[in-house]
Design a protein around this motif. Structure first.
Motif, PDB file in Angstrom:
ATOM      1  N   MET A   1     -41.753 -38.708 -30.769  1.00 18.63           N
ATOM      2  CA  MET A   1     -41.179 -39.864 -30.116  1.00 18.63           C
ATOM      3  C   MET A   1     -39.678 -39.907 -30.378  1.00 18.63           C
ATOM      4  O   MET A   1     -39.224 -39.716 -31.493  1.00 18.63           O
ATOM      5  CB  MET A   1     -41.854 -41.132 -30.659  1.00 18.63           C
ATOM      6  N   SER A   2     -38.919 -40.184 -29.357  1.00 20.92           N
ATOM      7  CA  SER A   2     -37.469 -40.287 -29.493  1.00 20.92           C
ATOM      8  C   SER A   2     -37.072 -41.708 -29.867  1.00 20.92           C
ATOM      9  O   SER A   2     -37.769 -42.668 -29.534  1.00 20.92           O
ATOM     10  CB  SER A   2     -36.797 -39.923 -28.169  1.00 20.92           C
ATOM     11  N   VAL A   3     -35.934 -41.810 -30.532  1.00 14.40           N
ATOM     12  CA  VAL A   3     -35.395 -43.121 -30.904  1.00 14.40           C
ATOM     13  C   VAL A   3     -33.958 -43.241 -30.408  1.00 14.40           C
ATOM     14  O   VAL A   3     -33.260 -42.246 -30.221  1.00 14.40           O
ATOM     15  CB  VAL A   3     -35.451 -43.374 -32.429  1.00 14.40           C
ATOM     16  N   CYS A   4     -33.522 -44.470 -30.209  1.00 11.14           N
ATOM     17  CA  CYS A   4     -32.157 -44.763 -29.766  1.00 11.14           C
ATOM     18  C   CYS A   4     -31.167 -44.288 -30.819  1.00 11.14           C
ATOM     19  O   CYS A   4     -31.329 -44.574 -32.008  1.00 11.14           O
ATOM     20  CB  CYS A   4     -32.022 -46.267 -29.530  1.00 11.14           C
ATOM     21  N   ILE A   5     -30.140 -43.579 -30.385  1.00 13.56           N
ATOM     22  CA  ILE A   5     -29.149 -43.056 -31.331  1.00 13.56           C
ATOM     23  C   ILE A   5     -28.219 -44.152 -31.846  1.00 13.56           C
ATOM     24  O   ILE A   5     -27.499 -43.937 -32.815  1.00 13.56           O
ATOM     25  CB  ILE A   5     -28.329 -41.896 -30.718  1.00 13.56           C
ATOM     26  N   LYS A   6     -28.248 -45.331 -31.228  1.00 12.81           N
ATOM     27  CA  LYS A   6     -27.393 -46.428 -31.683  1.00 12.81           C
ATOM     28  C   LYS A   6     -28.142 -47.409 -32.581  1.00 12.81           C
ATOM     29  O   LYS A   6     -27.668 -47.754 -33.654  1.00 12.81           O
ATOM     30  CB  LYS A   6     -26.791 -47.163 -30.484  1.00 12.81           C
ATOM     31  N   CYS A   7     -29.334 -47.860 -32.149  1.00 11.62           N
ATOM     32  CA  CYS A   7     -30.032 -48.913 -32.900  1.00 11.62           C
ATOM     33  C   CYS A   7     -31.322 -48.443 -33.574  1.00 11.62           C
ATOM     34  O   CYS A   7     -31.906 -49.179 -34.359  1.00 11.62           O
ATOM     35  CB  CYS A   7     -30.317 -50.118 -32.004  1.00 11.62           C
ATOM     36  N   ASP A  10     -37.633 -47.268 -30.983  1.00 11.81           N
ATOM     37  CA  ASP A  10     -38.448 -46.276 -30.273  1.00 11.81           C
ATOM     38  C   ASP A  10     -38.208 -46.404 -28.777  1.00 11.81           C
ATOM     39  O   ASP A  10     -38.089 -47.520 -28.249  1.00 11.81           O
ATOM     40  CB  ASP A  10     -39.936 -46.482 -30.564  1.00 11.81           C
ATOM     41  N   LEU A  11     -38.168 -45.265 -28.091  1.00  9.77           N
ATOM     42  CA  LEU A  11     -37.852 -45.247 -26.663  1.00  9.77           C
ATOM     43  C   LEU A  11     -39.092 -44.999 -25.815  1.00  9.77           C
ATOM     44  O   LEU A  11     -39.963 -44.213 -26.174  1.00  9.77           O
ATOM     45  CB  LEU A  11     -36.828 -44.149 -26.377  1.00  9.77           C
ATOM     46  N   SER A  12     -39.108 -45.632 -24.653  1.00  8.15           N
ATOM     47  CA  SER A  12     -40.160 -45.382 -23.670  1.00  8.15           C
ATOM     48  C   SER A  12     -39.747 -44.190 -22.801  1.00  8.15           C
ATOM     49  O   SER A  12     -38.577 -43.791 -22.768  1.00  8.15           O
ATOM     50  CB  SER A  12     -40.366 -46.618 -22.783  1.00  8.15           C
ATOM     51  N   TYR A  13     -40.711 -43.648 -22.083  1.00  6.07           N
ATOM     52  CA  TYR A  13     -40.448 -42.543 -21.151  1.00  6.07           C
ATOM     53  C   TYR A  13     -39.381 -42.961 -20.138  1.00  6.07           C
ATOM     54  O   TYR A  13     -38.472 -42.202 -19.822  1.00  6.07           O
ATOM     55  CB  TYR A  13     -41.757 -42.157 -20.451  1.00  6.07           C
ATOM     56  N   ASN A  14     -39.488 -44.199 -19.618  1.00  7.10           N
ATOM     57  CA  ASN A  14     -38.534 -44.667 -18.615  1.00  7.10           C
ATOM     58  C   ASN A  14     -37.140 -44.873 -19.189  1.00  7.10           C
ATOM     59  O   ASN A  14     -36.146 -44.679 -18.481  1.00  7.10           O
ATOM     60  CB  ASN A  14     -39.034 -45.952 -17.952  1.00  7.10           C
ATOM     61  N   GLY A  17     -35.702 -41.472 -19.239  1.00  7.81           N
ATOM     62  CA  GLY A  17     -35.377 -41.118 -17.856  1.00  7.81           C
ATOM     63  C   GLY A  17     -34.123 -41.812 -17.364  1.00  7.81           C
ATOM     64  O   GLY A  17     -33.292 -41.199 -16.680  1.00  7.81           O
ATOM     65  N   ALA A  18     -33.960 -43.084 -17.710  1.00 12.67           N
ATOM     66  CA  ALA A  18     -32.774 -43.832 -17.285  1.00 12.67           C
ATOM     67  C   ALA A  18     -31.513 -43.213 -17.888  1.00 12.67           C
ATOM     68  O   ALA A  18     -30.499 -43.045 -17.203  1.00 12.67           O
ATOM     69  CB  ALA A  18     -32.900 -45.299 -17.687  1.00 12.67           C
ATOM     70  N   TYR A  19     -31.578 -42.863 -19.162  1.00 16.23           N
ATOM     71  CA  TYR A  19     -30.415 -42.246 -19.798  1.00 16.23           C
ATOM     72  C   TYR A  19     -30.073 -40.925 -19.101  1.00 16.23           C
ATOM     73  O   TYR A  19     -28.911 -40.653 -18.796  1.00 16.23           O
ATOM     74  CB  TYR A  19     -30.663 -42.017 -21.295  1.00 16.23           C
ATOM     75  N   LEU A  61     -38.294 -38.568 -13.101  1.00 13.96           N
ATOM     76  CA  LEU A  61     -37.833 -38.985 -14.433  1.00 13.96           C
ATOM     77  C   LEU A  61     -38.510 -40.273 -14.893  1.00 13.96           C
ATOM     78  O   LEU A  61     -38.385 -40.673 -16.043  1.00 13.96           O
ATOM     79  CB  LEU A  61     -36.309 -39.209 -14.428  1.00 13.96           C
ATOM     80  N   PHE A  62     -39.232 -40.926 -13.985  1.00 10.77           N
ATOM     81  CA  PHE A  62     -39.841 -42.221 -14.280  1.00 10.77           C
ATOM     82  C   PHE A  62     -41.335 -42.215 -13.966  1.00 10.77           C
ATOM     83  O   PHE A  62     -41.787 -41.486 -13.087  1.00 10.77           O
ATOM     84  CB  PHE A  62     -39.152 -43.328 -13.487  1.00 10.77           C
TER      85      PHE A  62
END
Length: 63
Positions: A1-7, A10-14, A17-19, A61-62
């Motif tokens: 699972m990926s996490v936000c590099i700022k806060c 945990d990140l969702s698939y969408n 995709g948005a990033y 991507l979504f």
């Protein structure tokens, strides 16, 4: 699972995709929707609306 590099959230698939859609298609690190919205100077709701538009257009991507 990926996490936000700022806060660190945990990140969702969408969110991933948005990033990739708005910042860098080949990205390996990502921002969550709230941090991405802040970076782009828009609201998280606007990102949600764009995600829905891209899904209707068939963007893979979504989900």
């Amino acid at each position: 699972m990926s996490v936000c590099i700022k806060c660190g959230r945990d990140l969702s698939y969408n969110e991933i995709g948005a990033y990739r859609k708005f910042v860098n298609r080949g990205a390996k690190e990502f921002l969550c929707k709230q941090c991405l919205a802040e970076k782009l100077g828009i609201t998280p709701e606007r990102i949600d609306r764009k995600i829905e538009e891209f899904k209707l257009q068939g963007c893979t991507l979504f989900v």
